[in-house]
Write an enzyme that holds these catalytic residues in place. Sequence first.
Site, PDB file in Angstrom:
ATOM      1  N   GLY A   8       0.820  -1.209   0.000  1.00 17.11           N
ATOM      2  CA  GLY A   8       0.000   0.000   0.000  1.00 17.11           C
ATOM      3  C   GLY A   8       0.849   1.252   0.000  1.00 17.11           C
ATOM      4  N   ARG A  11       0.294   5.817  -1.504  1.00 20.94           N
ATOM      5  CA  ARG A  11      -0.237   7.035  -0.893  1.00 20.94           C
ATOM      6  C   ARG A  11      -0.075   6.974   0.621  1.00 20.94           C
ATOM      7  NH1 ARG A  11      -6.856   6.381  -1.034  1.00 20.94           N
ATOM      8  NH2 ARG A  11      -6.946   4.425   0.134  1.00 20.94           N
ATOM      9  N   VAL A  54      -3.724  -7.184  -1.723  1.00 18.95           N
ATOM     10  CA  VAL A  54      -3.636  -8.011  -0.524  1.00 18.95           C
ATOM     11  C   VAL A  54      -4.973  -8.628  -0.118  1.00 18.95           C
ATOM     12  CG1 VAL A  54      -1.613  -6.812   0.403  1.00 18.95           C
ATOM     13  CG2 VAL A  54      -3.906  -6.018   1.021  1.00 18.95           C
ATOM     14  N   ASN A  80       1.502  -2.458   5.407  1.00 20.12           N
ATOM     15  CA  ASN A  80       0.812  -1.179   5.579  1.00 20.12           C
ATOM     16  C   ASN A  80      -0.545  -1.134   4.891  1.00 20.12           C
ATOM     17  OD1 ASN A  80       0.687   1.948   5.852  1.00 20.12           O
ATOM     18  ND2 ASN A  80       0.598   1.593   3.648  1.00 20.12           N
ATOM     19  N   SER A 134      -3.210  -0.298  14.776  1.00 16.79           N
ATOM     20  CA  SER A 134      -3.912   0.904  15.230  1.00 16.79           C
ATOM     21  C   SER A 134      -4.283   0.758  16.692  1.00 16.79           C
ATOM     22  CB  SER A 134      -5.183   1.112  14.406  1.00 16.79           C
ATOM     23  OG  SER A 134      -5.995   2.124  14.975  1.00 16.79           O
ATOM     24  N   TYR A 146     -16.844   1.359  14.252  1.00 19.65           N
ATOM     25  CA  TYR A 146     -15.792   0.828  13.372  1.00 19.65           C
ATOM     26  C   TYR A 146     -15.529  -0.662  13.622  1.00 19.65           C
ATOM     27  CZ  TYR A 146     -14.748   5.712  14.675  1.00 19.65           C
ATOM     28  OH  TYR A 146     -14.833   7.023  15.055  1.00 19.65           O
ATOM     29  N   LYS A 153      -7.686  -5.090  13.260  1.00 20.67           N
ATOM     30  CA  LYS A 153      -6.453  -4.692  13.928  1.00 20.67           C
ATOM     31  C   LYS A 153      -6.215  -5.479  15.217  1.00 20.67           C
ATOM     32  CE  LYS A 153      -5.283  -1.789  10.754  1.00 20.67           C
ATOM     33  NZ  LYS A 153      -4.169  -2.124   9.836  1.00 20.67           N
TER      34      LYS A 153
END
Length: 224
Positions: A8, A11, A54, A80, A134, A146, A153
Site C-alpha cells: 500500500g 499514498r 492483498v 501497511n 492501530s 468501526y 487490527k
Amino acid sequence: MKRVIVTGGNRGIGKQISKELSELGYEVILTARSEEKGKAAAEEINADFMQLDVSDVKSISAFATKYSEKYGSLDVLINNAGIFQDKDKSAHDPDFNMIRKTLDTNLLGAWQLIIELLPALKTSNDPRVINISSGLGAMNEMGANYPGYRLSKVGMNAMTKMLHAELGHEININSMCPGWVRTDMGGQEAHRSLEQGAEAAIWLVTEKDIPNGKFLRDKQVIDW
C-alpha cells in the site's frame, strides 16, 4: 543495500515510509493494487514497483513467486496496506459483508503475505516484519463503532504475537500504531503529519536494537 517491501505504498503513510527509506539508501519495493498509481508513486520516490492486491489470495501467491524470482532475499516487510470502510457502522448494527472484506484485506492478506515471504525473509541476517496496526485494535482502548476495522487490527495484533511466539528467535516482528494521521483514511482533522506517522516505522527498520514481539506507538511499547 537492505531490501524492503512496503505494501500500500502509493499514498499516505505507506508512501511516506517508502520515500524516507529510499532517501536513506534502502532498496524499496513499493506495492499497490493499482498499477497506474503504484508506478507513478514509485517513480516519484525512486522505488521499484510490483502490483499486489492483498485482498486476493491468488495475487499474494503470484506476488511472492515473482518477488522471489526477481529479488531472492528480503530484509524487511512492512504490512501497511489496509482499508477503513465502516466508519459509519456499529457493532450492534454491523455490515457483515464489509467486515469480511476488511478482515480479508487488513488481517488475512497481511498474514498470508508474511507466510509466503518467509523463505525470502529467512535469507536475511536481520529479518524484520512491521505490521501497521492501530490503537483502535488495542483491547485496553476498545470502544464503540468501526467494528470491522477494530476487529481486523485486534487480529493483526494477535497474529503478531502468535508469529513472534513461534518465530521470534528467527525474525523480529512487531505491530505499531502510527497515531491519527492526516491521510485519505485518517482525514484532515487528524493531528499528526505523515512524517510523524511514519517515524516509528522508520525507526523499526533502521535502529539496530529494537523490541521484538511488541505493540508500539512513538517508539514506545504500549499495551495490547
